[in-house]
Design a protein around this motif. Structure first.
Motif, PDB file in Angstrom:
ATOM      1  N   LEU A   1      -7.920   6.028  -4.161  1.00  0.00           N
ATOM      2  CA  LEU A   1      -8.293   7.412  -3.876  1.00  0.00           C
ATOM      3  C   LEU A   1      -7.367   8.025  -2.834  1.00  0.00           C
ATOM      4  O   LEU A   1      -7.001   7.371  -1.861  1.00  0.00           O
ATOM      5  CB  LEU A   1      -9.739   7.474  -3.368  1.00  0.00           C
ATOM      6  N   ALA A   2      -6.998   9.283  -3.018  1.00  0.00           N
ATOM      7  CA  ALA A   2      -6.117   9.963  -2.069  1.00  0.00           C
ATOM      8  C   ALA A   2      -6.853  10.346  -0.788  1.00  0.00           C
ATOM      9  O   ALA A   2      -6.251  10.414   0.277  1.00  0.00           O
ATOM     10  CB  ALA A   2      -5.523  11.212  -2.724  1.00  0.00           C
ATOM     11  N   LEU A   3      -8.141  10.596  -0.885  1.00  0.00           N
ATOM     12  CA  LEU A   3      -8.937  10.990   0.285  1.00  0.00           C
ATOM     13  C   LEU A   3      -9.126   9.783   1.195  1.00  0.00           C
ATOM     14  O   LEU A   3      -9.472   8.698   0.724  1.00  0.00           O
ATOM     15  CB  LEU A   3     -10.295  11.503  -0.199  1.00  0.00           C
ATOM     16  N   ASP A   4      -8.904   9.957   2.509  1.00  0.00           N
ATOM     17  CA  ASP A   4      -8.999   8.801   3.394  1.00  0.00           C
ATOM     18  C   ASP A   4     -10.454   8.318   3.498  1.00  0.00           C
ATOM     19  O   ASP A   4     -11.392   9.080   3.241  1.00  0.00           O
ATOM     20  CB  ASP A   4      -8.421   9.115   4.775  1.00  0.00           C
ATOM     21  N   PRO A   5     -10.664   7.032   3.837  1.00  0.00           N
ATOM     22  CA  PRO A   5     -12.007   6.457   3.831  1.00  0.00           C
ATOM     23  C   PRO A   5     -13.010   7.193   4.717  1.00  0.00           C
ATOM     24  O   PRO A   5     -14.180   7.305   4.362  1.00  0.00           O
ATOM     25  CB  PRO A   5     -11.780   5.017   4.314  1.00  0.00           C
ATOM     26  N   ALA A   6     -12.561   7.719   5.850  1.00  0.00           N
ATOM     27  CA  ALA A   6     -13.489   8.456   6.723  1.00  0.00           C
ATOM     28  C   ALA A   6     -14.001   9.717   6.026  1.00  0.00           C
ATOM     29  O   ALA A   6     -15.189  10.055   6.127  1.00  0.00           O
ATOM     30  CB  ALA A   6     -12.808   8.815   8.040  1.00  0.00           C
TER      31      ALA A   6
END
Length: 197
Positions: free
Chosen positions: A3-8
């Motif tokens: 996923l491109a969205l960071d884990p936070a």
């Protein structure tokens, strides 16, 4: 990383986010709501139709008008939330289509001449927009408590007396208060949901 969205950010929007049942007294500002809307308005809808309408209940008087139609279990949290939004869809959304979908101005009359078609399209696309709005609220660091436990006809008559809007859901918005979240309920697995052909 898949996923491109960071884990936070993934946690903020999905994994750690839950429906809030209590809120602090910290107000939700007009600027926050505008920033949320200015982000989520870009979510896709069919023909770029934008049927979602937001009615923000800030005054005690407007809140009391709503509470008369809420299910008993939803009354206390709605009374105490810093902001309550009534999310509805506009049955006349098609009137704005020539400006929202300018490369095909015939869409308004070709597809939306019948009110029954407008109603089903409006409800579906406003529901999509309501989902985007919930994610937008979360992206602002706020909690949201969406509810469908209320008298829909009563809310329509109370707030949309001309019959041109229909309520989808009511959402309490604010910073989460003490014991705001119930334990996470189970979700269906990938294999339960996905079929590959």
């Amino acid at each position: 990383m898949t996923l491109a969205l960071d884990p936070a950010a993934q946690d903020l929007l999905f994994r750690e986010a839950r429906t809030a049942n209590t809120f602090t007294d910290e107000p939700v500002t007009e600027e926050q709501v505008q920033a949320i809307y200015d982000l989520v308005k870009y979510g896709p809808t069919a023909f770029n139709q934008s049927p979602l309408r937001l009615t923000l209940l800030r005054s005690p008087e407007s809140r009391e008008r709503l509470l008369a139609h809420m299910a008993e279990g939803n009354v206390p949290k709605t009374r105490k939330a810093p902001l309550t939004a009534v999310l509805s869809y506009d049955l006349d959304f098609h009137e704005r289509l020539p400006e929202l979908f300018p490369h095909a101005p015939h869409i308004k009359d070709a597809f939306f001449a019948e009110e029954s078609t407008r109603e089903s399209a409006g409800a579906l696309n406003a529901a999509l927009q309501a989902g985007y709005f919930i994610l937008g609220v979360r992206s602002a660091g706020l909690a949201v408590g969406p509810m469908t436990g209320f008298d829909h006809d009563g809310v329509d008559k109370e707030f949309f007396g001309d019959g041109r809007q229909r309520v989808l859901l009511v959402a309490n918005i604010g910073k989460p208060g003490p014991d705001a979240f119930a334990p996470r309920s189970p979700r269906l697995s990938y294999d339960d949901v996905v079929t590959a052909l």
